[in-house]
Design a protein around this motif. Structure first.
Motif, mmCIF file in Angstrom:
data_model
loop_
_atom_site.group_PDB
_atom_site.id
_atom_site.type_symbol
_atom_site.label_atom_id
_atom_site.label_comp_id
_atom_site.label_asym_id
_atom_site.label_seq_id
_atom_site.Cartn_x
_atom_site.Cartn_y
_atom_site.Cartn_z
ATOM 1 N N SER A 166 0.750 -1.259 -0.118
ATOM 2 C CA SER A 166 -0.006 0.101 0.029
ATOM 3 C C SER A 166 0.708 1.383 -0.112
ATOM 4 O O SER A 166 0.512 2.208 -0.646
ATOM 5 C CB SER A 166 -1.010 0.049 1.164
ATOM 6 N N THR A 167 1.803 1.129 0.824
ATOM 7 C CA THR A 167 2.778 2.539 0.719
ATOM 8 C C THR A 167 3.813 2.514 -0.499
ATOM 9 O O THR A 167 3.851 3.635 -0.780
ATOM 10 C CB THR A 167 3.709 2.158 1.880
ATOM 11 N N ALA A 168 3.851 1.446 -1.020
ATOM 12 C CA ALA A 168 4.711 1.435 -2.341
ATOM 13 C C ALA A 168 4.162 1.771 -3.565
ATOM 14 O O ALA A 168 4.793 1.846 -4.729
ATOM 15 C CB ALA A 168 5.650 0.402 -2.476
ATOM 16 N N LYS A 169 2.589 1.452 -3.686
ATOM 17 C CA LYS A 169 2.201 1.251 -4.998
ATOM 18 C C LYS A 169 1.994 2.690 -5.757
ATOM 19 O O LYS A 169 1.778 2.580 -7.110
ATOM 20 C CB LYS A 169 0.621 0.779 -5.006
ATOM 21 N N GLY A 170 2.288 3.751 -5.148
ATOM 22 C CA GLY A 170 1.858 5.008 -5.749
ATOM 23 C C GLY A 170 3.301 5.431 -6.397
ATOM 24 O O GLY A 170 3.266 6.491 -6.766
ATOM 25 N N LYS A 171 4.558 4.619 -6.240
ATOM 26 C CA LYS A 171 5.924 4.951 -6.859
ATOM 27 C C LYS A 171 5.565 4.782 -8.363
ATOM 28 O O LYS A 171 4.992 3.860 -8.907
ATOM 29 C CB LYS A 171 6.653 4.132 -6.362
ATOM 30 N N PRO A 172 6.194 5.961 -8.996
ATOM 31 C CA PRO A 172 6.424 5.661 -10.268
ATOM 32 C C PRO A 172 7.195 4.474 -10.818
ATOM 33 O O PRO A 172 8.083 3.906 -10.256
ATOM 34 C CB PRO A 172 7.118 6.730 -11.097
ATOM 35 N N ILE A 173 6.544 3.773 -12.063
ATOM 36 C CA ILE A 173 7.333 2.486 -12.319
ATOM 37 C C ILE A 173 8.669 2.351 -12.407
ATOM 38 O O ILE A 173 9.569 1.426 -11.892
ATOM 39 C CB ILE A 173 6.329 2.076 -13.496
ATOM 40 N N TYR A 174 9.316 3.510 -12.893
ATOM 41 C CA TYR A 174 10.766 3.529 -13.144
ATOM 42 C C TYR A 174 11.372 3.570 -11.631
ATOM 43 O O TYR A 174 12.558 2.942 -11.422
ATOM 44 C CB TYR A 174 11.357 4.613 -14.006
ATOM 45 N N ALA A 175 10.924 4.360 -10.779
ATOM 46 C CA ALA A 175 11.466 4.288 -9.411
ATOM 47 C C ALA A 175 11.278 3.110 -8.793
ATOM 48 O O ALA A 175 12.374 2.485 -7.923
ATOM 49 C CB ALA A 175 10.706 5.463 -8.487
ATOM 50 N N ALA A 176 10.141 2.383 -9.041
ATOM 51 C CA ALA A 176 10.179 0.913 -8.380
ATOM 52 C C ALA A 176 10.892 0.177 -8.933
ATOM 53 O O ALA A 176 11.791 -0.810 -8.149
ATOM 54 C CB ALA A 176 8.538 0.518 -8.432
ATOM 55 N N LEU A 177 11.234 0.025 -10.189
ATOM 56 C CA LEU A 177 12.101 -0.913 -10.869
ATOM 57 C C LEU A 177 13.564 -0.718 -10.536
ATOM 58 O O LEU A 177 14.505 -1.510 -10.323
ATOM 59 C CB LEU A 177 12.062 -0.541 -12.561
ATOM 60 N N MET A 178 13.882 0.615 -10.204
ATOM 61 C CA MET A 178 15.284 1.149 -9.956
ATOM 62 C C MET A 178 15.530 0.518 -8.391
ATOM 63 O O MET A 178 16.661 0.096 -8.303
ATOM 64 C CB MET A 178 15.576 2.668 -9.929
ATOM 65 N N SER A 179 14.368 0.579 -7.778
ATOM 66 C CA SER A 179 14.849 -0.105 -6.295
ATOM 67 C C SER A 179 14.916 -1.645 -6.419
ATOM 68 O O SER A 179 15.827 -1.993 -5.585
ATOM 69 C CB SER A 179 13.297 0.267 -5.648
ATOM 70 N N ILE A 180 14.213 -2.298 -7.103
ATOM 71 C CA ILE A 180 14.261 -3.776 -7.348
ATOM 72 C C ILE A 180 15.940 -3.809 -7.977
ATOM 73 O O ILE A 180 16.389 -4.901 -7.336
ATOM 74 C CB ILE A 180 13.315 -4.264 -8.173
ATOM 75 N N GLN A 181 16.190 -3.314 -9.069
ATOM 76 C CA GLN A 181 17.318 -3.531 -9.464
ATOM 77 C C GLN A 181 18.602 -3.304 -8.567
ATOM 78 O O GLN A 181 19.694 -3.784 -8.701
ATOM 79 C CB GLN A 181 17.901 -2.422 -10.687
ATOM 80 N N ARG A 182 18.371 -2.270 -7.848
ATOM 81 C CA ARG A 182 19.325 -1.796 -6.620
ATOM 82 C C ARG A 182 19.374 -3.129 -5.616
ATOM 83 O O ARG A 182 20.626 -3.575 -5.114
ATOM 84 C CB ARG A 182 19.245 -0.605 -5.863
ATOM 85 N N ASP A 183 18.213 -3.699 -5.142
ATOM 86 C CA ASP A 183 18.382 -4.679 -4.070
ATOM 87 C C ASP A 183 18.066 -6.087 -4.477
ATOM 88 O O ASP A 183 18.396 -6.886 -3.570
ATOM 89 C CB ASP A 183 16.817 -4.469 -3.191
ATOM 90 N N LEU A 184 18.093 -6.282 -5.724
ATOM 91 C CA LEU A 184 18.156 -7.742 -6.144
ATOM 92 C C LEU A 184 19.442 -8.584 -5.863
ATOM 93 O O LEU A 184 20.277 -8.036 -6.512
ATOM 94 C CB LEU A 184 17.517 -7.879 -7.435
ATOM 95 N N LYS A 185 19.277 -9.657 -5.465
ATOM 96 C CA LYS A 185 20.458 -10.468 -5.161
ATOM 97 C C LYS A 185 19.948 -11.922 -5.627
ATOM 98 O O LYS A 185 19.200 -12.612 -4.983
ATOM 99 C CB LYS A 185 21.010 -10.658 -3.930
ATOM 100 N N ALA A 186 20.433 -12.277 -6.844
ATOM 101 C CA ALA A 186 19.993 -13.666 -7.500
ATOM 102 C C ALA A 186 21.173 -14.550 -7.479
ATOM 103 O O ALA A 186 21.904 -14.609 -8.358
ATOM 104 C CB ALA A 186 19.406 -13.402 -8.850
#
Length: 230
Positions: A6-26
């Motif tokens: 709920s707190t994150a869904k208003g983020k622009p898609i590129y901001a959300a994608l940037m956050s995932i790219q930063r935190d993702l450890k595969a």
């Protein structure tokens, strides 16, 4: 976890994608026993990214499409993230050639293998996962070619035969790099093949003839490995 969405869904898609790219450890959770190296599968990436997608209000969608290019059959995979609040979408595509046949594998298994491979590299592109951090990359081939050309122009100490051999080697390395890009092969896979097929550490240790042979057989040899444990 629902409150986090709920707190994150208003983020622009590129901001959300940037956050995932930063935190993702595969992590590379799979082992190829034939080649003796570790690798990450499509499933490894999906397992690691799903919690981050949830936290950032994005949905991931994977789609496959069979396509024919110059008479060759490919699986085109598209990986898309969709913002659950706005519907905005960002996508990346990747291709994997579907082998005509492979010993011990049915046609449905061949298609499934190509799909998994293409999806993996579509996900790599979407989430900026680098599977090619070693000498067997296009960048290495380019630098090798430039270094060889610079050495020739500065020292002018090669014989005509030596220069011709150097040109042939640069062309062979470039051909290997192009073939790696076409089939979506990682540097780790190529290094493993160098060890299995030629007893060498990586492509830098191969002769010009071995480089050409590797480029010509790359797709078949990778399919052989995948059928044997990938």
């Amino acid at each position: 976890m629902a409150e986090e969405v709920s707190t994150a869904k208003g983020k622009p898609i590129y901001a959300a994608l940037m956050s995932i790219q930063r935190d993702l450890k595969a992590p590379k959770g799979q082992t190829n026993k034939f080649g003796g190296y570790n690798y990450r599968s499509c499933e490894d990436i999906l397992e690691a990214v799903k919690p981050l997608l949830n936290d950032n209000g994005l949905v991931l969608k994977l789609e496959d499409e069979p396509v024919v290019i110059d008479g060759w059959h490919y699986i085109k995979a598209t990986a898309s993230v969709i913002d659950i609040a706005t519907g905005d979408r960002e996508s990346t595509t990747a291709y994997a050639q579907e082998p005509a046949q492979q010993k011990g594998m049915s046609q449905s298994q061949l298609t499934g293998t190509a799909s998994s491979y293409a999806r993996k590299y579509a996900l790599n592109g979407l989430f900026c996962i680098d599977d090619n951090r070693d000498a067997d990359t296009n960048e290495y081939a380019r630098q090798t070619s430039q270094s060889a050309a610079g050495a020739r122009s500065q020292r002018n100490a090669y014989s005509s035969k030596g220069s011709a051999n150097d040109d042939l080697r640069s062309k062979a390395m470039h051909a290997l790099s192009k073939e790696m890009q076409r089939v979506g092969a990682s540097g780790e896979e190529v290094s493993a093949l160098c060890g299995v097929k030629f007893g060498k550490t990586n492509s830098r240790d191969l002769s010009t003839g071995e480089l050409s042979k590797l480029a010509a057989n790359l797709e078949a040899w990778i399919a052989e490995q995948m059928g044997g444990g990938k």
